[in-house]
Design a protein around this motif. Structure first.
Motif, PDB file in Angstrom:
ATOM      1  N   GLU A  58      25.829  24.290   7.384  1.00  0.00           N
ATOM      2  CA  GLU A  58      24.578  23.526   7.245  1.00  0.00           C
ATOM      3  C   GLU A  58      23.359  24.381   7.592  1.00  0.00           C
ATOM      4  O   GLU A  58      22.252  24.118   7.104  1.00  0.00           O
ATOM      5  N   LEU A 125      18.082  21.120  11.873  1.00  0.00           N
ATOM      6  CA  LEU A 125      18.933  20.071  11.301  1.00  0.00           C
ATOM      7  C   LEU A 125      18.476  18.689  11.785  1.00  0.00           C
ATOM      8  O   LEU A 125      18.154  18.518  12.962  1.00  0.00           O
ATOM      9  N   LEU A 129      22.058  14.266  10.638  1.00  0.00           N
ATOM     10  CA  LEU A 129      23.058  15.267  10.236  1.00  0.00           C
ATOM     11  C   LEU A 129      23.821  15.774  11.468  1.00  0.00           C
ATOM     12  O   LEU A 129      25.046  15.925  11.428  1.00  0.00           O
TER      13      LEU A 129
END
Ligand SMILES: [Fe+2]
Ligand SMILES: [Fe+2]
Length: 152
Positions: A58, A125, A129
């Motif tokens: 990510e 992030l 998430l």
């Protein structure tokens, strides 16, 4: 729960393994040292896989790879893997220096994650998430987090 506190908790458990190995190594036989290394390797390898497959994936669009923080963390993981591979084939004389190299490299790597990468993760992030990654971490680790409040 969010993934970063979960990963910090894993670091804490691995620190206790490193402390134990450093404290006891001198009095252990080569076989006892090898057994301790196998246990440490199991913890380190599964921790690195979880970081790479959940968190690092990510972060890549935000941080890139190369010589940036993510590239450095991946290179550290490879270095730790390489030391573990050498340990698996080490003679009794080689065990001590390699174990020292492993504990030192691991501590330095964890320090970089704790002081740089995890902070960048919280910055880049989204909270949803981070919580979704935490749920995936819990599933992989067989930890039941259903009693926690949604927002934790
Ligand atoms: Fe790592
Ligand atoms: Fe880590």
């Amino acid at each position: 729960m969010r993934i970063i506190p979960a990963l910090l908790g894993e670091h804490a458990v691995i620190y206790s393994l490193l402390d134990m190995i450093e404290r006891k190594r001198q009095e252990w036989s080569p076989e006892e040292t090898r057994l301790a290394v196998v246990m440490l390797a199991t913890a380190l390898e599964s921790h690195a896989v979880i970081e790479e497959e959940l968190l690092f994936r990510e972060l890549e669009p935000h941080l890139g790879l190369g010589h940036g923080p993510l590239g450095v963390m991946l290179a550290d993981h490879e270095q730790i893997e390489a030391i573990l591979a050498r340990l698996a084939l080490a003679t009794p004389e080689e065990l001590g220096p390699l174990v020292a190299q492993l504990t030192e490299t691991t501590r330095e790597h964890f320090d970089k994650e704790e002081t740089v990468l995890f902070g960048l993760s919280e910055k880049f992030l989204a909270p949803e998430l981070l919580r979704d990654l935490g749920a995936r971490w819990a599933k992989r680790r067989n930890v039941d987090v259903r009693s926690l409040a949604e927002g934790s």
